[in-house]
Design a protein around this motif. Structure first.
Motif, PDB file in Angstrom:
ATOM      1  N   PRO A   1       0.820  -1.216   0.000  1.00 48.30           N
ATOM      2  CA  PRO A   1       0.000   0.000   0.000  1.00 48.30           C
ATOM      3  C   PRO A   1       0.854   1.266   0.000  1.00 48.30           C
ATOM      4  CG  PRO A   1       0.008  -1.032   2.174  1.00 48.30           C
ATOM      5  CD  PRO A   1       0.686  -1.990   1.249  1.00 48.30           C
ATOM      6  N   ASP A   2       0.342   2.306  -0.660  1.00 47.89           N
ATOM      7  CA  ASP A   2       0.996   3.625  -0.695  1.00 47.89           C
ATOM      8  C   ASP A   2       2.415   3.574  -1.255  1.00 47.89           C
ATOM      9  OD1 ASP A   2      -1.263   4.816   0.524  1.00 47.89           O
ATOM     10  OD2 ASP A   2      -0.539   4.224   2.494  1.00 47.89           O
ATOM     11  N   ALA A   3       2.678   2.614  -2.108  1.00 45.47           N
ATOM     12  CA  ALA A   3       4.037   2.484  -2.650  1.00 45.47           C
ATOM     13  C   ALA A   3       4.425   3.681  -3.500  1.00 45.47           C
ATOM     14  CB  ALA A   3       4.157   1.197  -3.462  1.00 45.47           C
ATOM     15  N   LEU A   4       3.453   4.291  -4.178  1.00 46.97           N
ATOM     16  CA  LEU A   4       3.763   5.405  -5.066  1.00 46.97           C
ATOM     17  C   LEU A   4       4.364   6.583  -4.307  1.00 46.97           C
ATOM     18  CD1 LEU A   4       3.496   6.188  -8.098  1.00 46.97           C
ATOM     19  CD2 LEU A   4       1.401   7.396  -7.479  1.00 46.97           C
ATOM     20  N   THR A   5       3.927   6.780  -3.069  1.00 44.74           N
ATOM     21  CA  THR A   5       4.414   7.918  -2.281  1.00 44.74           C
ATOM     22  C   THR A   5       5.447   7.504  -1.235  1.00 44.74           C
ATOM     23  OG1 THR A   5       2.529   7.661  -0.786  1.00 44.74           O
ATOM     24  CG2 THR A   5       2.283   9.215  -2.607  1.00 44.74           C
TER      25      THR A   5
END
Length: 812
Positions: free
Chosen positions: A421-425
């Motif tokens: 989860p939230d890997a993009l940020t």
């Protein structure tokens, strides 16, 4: 090789000689299965090494290889034979080979269109393309000059005898375009060899998929085979893309499919089964030259029969009894449509996300951001260590993480939830993009158009929304906002590089490396002339006259480009105003009325570039909208917008239209030109009359990354060559390493310096003392000053120093 193994192999080949004779294809291009036919007793030149050719690493690996080299080809001649019908092109191949060319290569309509959409290939295609052909066969001869010309003439006569001519309608339209220029021939070869990547540059959800691409049939059946295969594609709701080796009946054909869809996966199997049945009927090879892999190994029994497939298994077991070498290929392969082996397997999907830029040319989540990321097909062109620009950080680190491909794969895994989860940020994602200098080289040099500089903006935006900004980022991004105030305190701010300990304090507090000097603020920064303004139709008009040309602007439209708008960017305005002064002097001396886009009662205009570099897309949009509103009246009257700083000017042609989807943004993008682009264009049109005197010097030219990305280096050279007797030498370099704020940050200064040391800084150090070092980028000039101790100047200053003393000066 052990004698027992040799004996076993020869015995096996003798046992299967009859079946080999019956089942092995009799075509030049074939690599299916193992080459048992090279071992049959009837051959008197048995060489067991032939068994390893095409074995795809399933039998052995090599520790040493001896190559037999052939002389390079001499002068060549190429005939680009245009056809109004794909079938006519395929039918003609069998006759063309009788002229003994060294190659007959195909490009179809689809590949031509895709290649023209790729900036680096467009000039090549435009150079040989005539009309709107369905296919082109490139027929290549390599004899002496006279014989080459004779065979080109024969080729033209042959095409005419086949009933094809430029004046014929429909399927019989076409003819030969002769290509004798060696540079264009090399460029055509580059386009042809990039065929796979060009095909994969399709922006739709479906992509040309490789599974029947490598079939080869006897040349006399080529036209019939391609026609029947086209019908198979149409029956299954798709179309094919075609290119490659028409002379040997081996075409690379890929049907366009979206393998995320169950329907297209089923269509893939149906197409494969019908296509391979046709190939067997024609006694061709289902695996022409690229090997079997997973996609074709399943079909060996269908093509060769059960007996030979068992023999292939015996060969594998004798060489590799533990099945360690590349298992599942050639023998005992899985089903080729087993989705667990797909890049986009079952359940693959991207998470929805908000994006700021326009990604609508691509499919998928994030308004098309997913599709843009997935354009990376892992071809590895970005791993180049010489030539071009891409990928500058990889050239230093040699780490896959720091190459466009590595970053694109990290992004793809992140947006599809495969990195959690939230890997993009995440900090890991930030780390993977940290050394991306947004050079935009991949925008031009990646064959599938992966634009990592734009993608990085989206990641930075998402991280800024989640985590806020550091002080370093705020000082970089908000530069245009505080610059008018900072310039008034220039004496104080410039002490940073004078007072002991001040640089170390700036590194500790704001992350600016103490080992890098900062640009010097100018107390005498450039101020728009009092009589500068916008056309009378603008709400903020300030009519202006030009001392060089006379009365104020009063016409409804600029005449013959005699009036221009000079965009004074933040960097040159506050740090190097002499470049703006020089550009103004040169333009005025050339007879142009120069206007400045000046908002009334507000701070100077800005392109928004610095805000994009920290992910503040809303702030960038606000800056760009201010600027567009002021530039629009000039553009509507036909005036070009001229800029000096490549990163700023090209923002109007690249990011701004992607950020602001309006007619005004598009019009300004079409009107925006670098200073040297404008001069080169005017000179070519015979409109430029500059009174220039010789400088009696050579000039060494370093190109800004964005100049290279937008293919404007030729314009810089042309502008410099306006100076009489000036010898211009281009430095072959990748990114200078500064890349805006990148080279100033304490965390990236070492990489910045290493980039400069790859080629740029050594070349500058070797330059004669009297050579002029030319670099149009603010950051490039700073890197050269810090790293080589030389002053680099903008092309505008070179031309200004060459102006005759009688040349006029002034502004609009």
């Amino acid at each position: 090789m052990p004698q027992a193994l040799v004996n076993d192999l020869l015995t096996l080949a003798a046992r299967e000689a009859g079946e080999i004779e019956r089942r092995f294809p009799k075509v030049q291009r074939r690599v299916g299965g193992y080459n048992l036919d090279a071992l049959v007793p009837s051959r008197n030149d048995i060489n067991l090494a032939h068994l390893l050719v095409g074995s795809e690493g399933t039998l052995a690996f090599s520790t040493r290889i001896e190559l037999k080299l052939s002389p390079l080809l001499g002068r060549r001649a190429v005939g680009a034979v245009h056809f109004g019908s794909f079938h006519e092109a395929m039918a003609a191949a069998q006759f063309i080979v009788n002229l003994n060319p060294i190659a007959v290569e195909l490009i179809d309509r689809t590949m031509l269109g895709l290649a023209r959409d790729i900036a680096m290939y467009r000039p090549t295609v435009d150079a040989f393309l005539r009309g709107d052909p369905e296919a082109i066969l490139f027929v290549e001869f390599a004899e002496d000059d006279d014989e080459n010309l004779r065979r080109l003439k024969q080729l033209g006569e042959l095409i005419g005898d086949l009933g094809i001519g430029w004046d014929r309608p429909g399927a019989k339209w076409g003819g030969v375009v002769e290509v004798l220029d060696a540079k264009l021939q090399a460029a055509i070869t580059e386009v042809r060899t990039a065929g796979l990547n060009i095909m994969m540059s399709m922006k739709e959800a479906g992509k040309p998929i490789s599974f029947v691409e490598d079939c080869a049939v006897p040349l006399e059946h080529l036209a019939d085979y391609t026609a029947r295969l086209t019908e198979v594609f149409e029956k299954n709701g798709t179309r094919g893309t075609w290119y490659a080796h028409a002379a040997v009946g081996c075409l690379h054909v890929r049907p366009v499919l979206n393998l995320r869809l169950d329907t297209d996966v089923r269509a893939m199997r149906a197409i494969a089964e019908e296509a391979f049945a046709m190939v067997r009927d024609y006694k061709g090879s289902h695996s022409g030259e690229h090997g079997d892999g997973i996609v074709r190994s399943e079909f060996h029994e269908f093509m060769f029969g059960a007996e030979l497939v068992r023999a292939f298994g015996e060969v594998k077991d004798r060489f590799d009894p533990q099945n360690l070498f590349n298992p599942g290929k050639i023998v005992r392969a899985p089903k080729f449509d087993d989705r667990t082996n797909f890049r986009y397997g079952p359940g693959y999907r991207a998470q929805e996300m908000n994006t700021a830029l326009d990604w609508s040319a691509y499919p998928g989540a994030g308004g098309g951001f997913q599709g843009a990321v997935e354009m990376c097909n892992n071809n590895g062109a970005c791993r180049a260590l010489a030539g071009g620009v891409m990928c500058p950080s990889y050239r230093v680190t040699h780490d896959e993480r720091d190459v466009t491909r590595g970053r694109a794969n990290a992004l793809r895994l992140a947006i599809t939830g495969q990195l959690g989860p939230d890997a993009l940020t995440s900090d890991d994602m930030a780390e993977s993009l940290k050394l991306c200098v947004s050079c935009k080289a991949c925008r031009r040099e990646c064959p599938t158009g992966v634009d990592m500089a734009r993608m990085k903006i989206e990641v930075l935006r998402a991280r800024a929304e989640k985590n806020g900004l550091s002080l370093h980022d705020r000082l970089v991004g908000y530069l245009p906002r505080y610059a008018p105030y900072a310039a008034r305190l220039s004496w104080l701010l410039n002490l940073r590089d004078v007072l002991p300990g001040a640089a170390q304090l700036s590194e500790a507090v704001a992350g600016f490396s103490a080992r890098r000097s900062l640009p010097r603020w100018r107390g005498d920064y450039f101020r728009d002339p009092e009589n500068a303004g916008t056309p009378p139709s603008s709400a903020h008009s300030r009519e202006s006259g030009n001392p060089a040309t006379g009365s104020p602007l009063s016409r409804g439209r600029a005449e013959e480009a005699s009036e221009v708008v000079l965009f004074a960017d933040t960097f040159n305005r506050y740090f190097e105003r002499e470049n703006i002064d020089a550009a103004l002097a040169v333009l005025s001396a050339g007879g142009y009325r120069v206007h400045f886009a000046t908002p009334q009662g507000e701070r100077p205009l800005c392109c928004g570039r610095t805000f994009l570099s920290i992910g503040k897309t809303d702030e960038a949009k606000a800056e760009a909208e201010r600027t567009l509103a002021v530039l629009a009246p000039f553009v509507e009257q036909g005036m070009p917008v001229i800029g000096l700083e490549p990163s700023c000017l090209f923002s109007f042609r690249d990011e701004v239209p992607a950020l602001i989807r309006s007619d005004t943004a598009q019009r300004v993008a079409l009107s925006a030109l670098l200073f040297e682009e404008f001069l080169a264009r005017e000179a070519k049109a015979g409109k430029l009359k500059l009174p220039l005197k010789p400088l009696s010097k050579r000039a060494l030219l370093h190109g800004h990354c964005h100049q290279k990305s937008f293919d404007t280096m030729g314009a810089v050279e042309s502008a410099l060559k306006l100076v009489p007797d000036l010898e211009v030498e281009k430095i072959e370099s990748s990114c200078c390493g500064m890349a805006g704020a990148f080279g100033y940050h304490a965390e990236t200064i070492e990489t910045s310096r290493a980039m400069g040391e790859l080629s740029l800084l050594p070349a500058v150090r070797k330059a004669p003392d009297d050579a002029i070092i030319v670099a149009d980028g603010t950051s490039c000039r700073h890197q050269i000053h810090d790293g080589a101790g030389r002053e680099a100047v903008h092309v505008a200053r070179v031309l200004a120093s060459s102006l005759s003393p009688r040349a006029g000066r002034g502004s609009g």
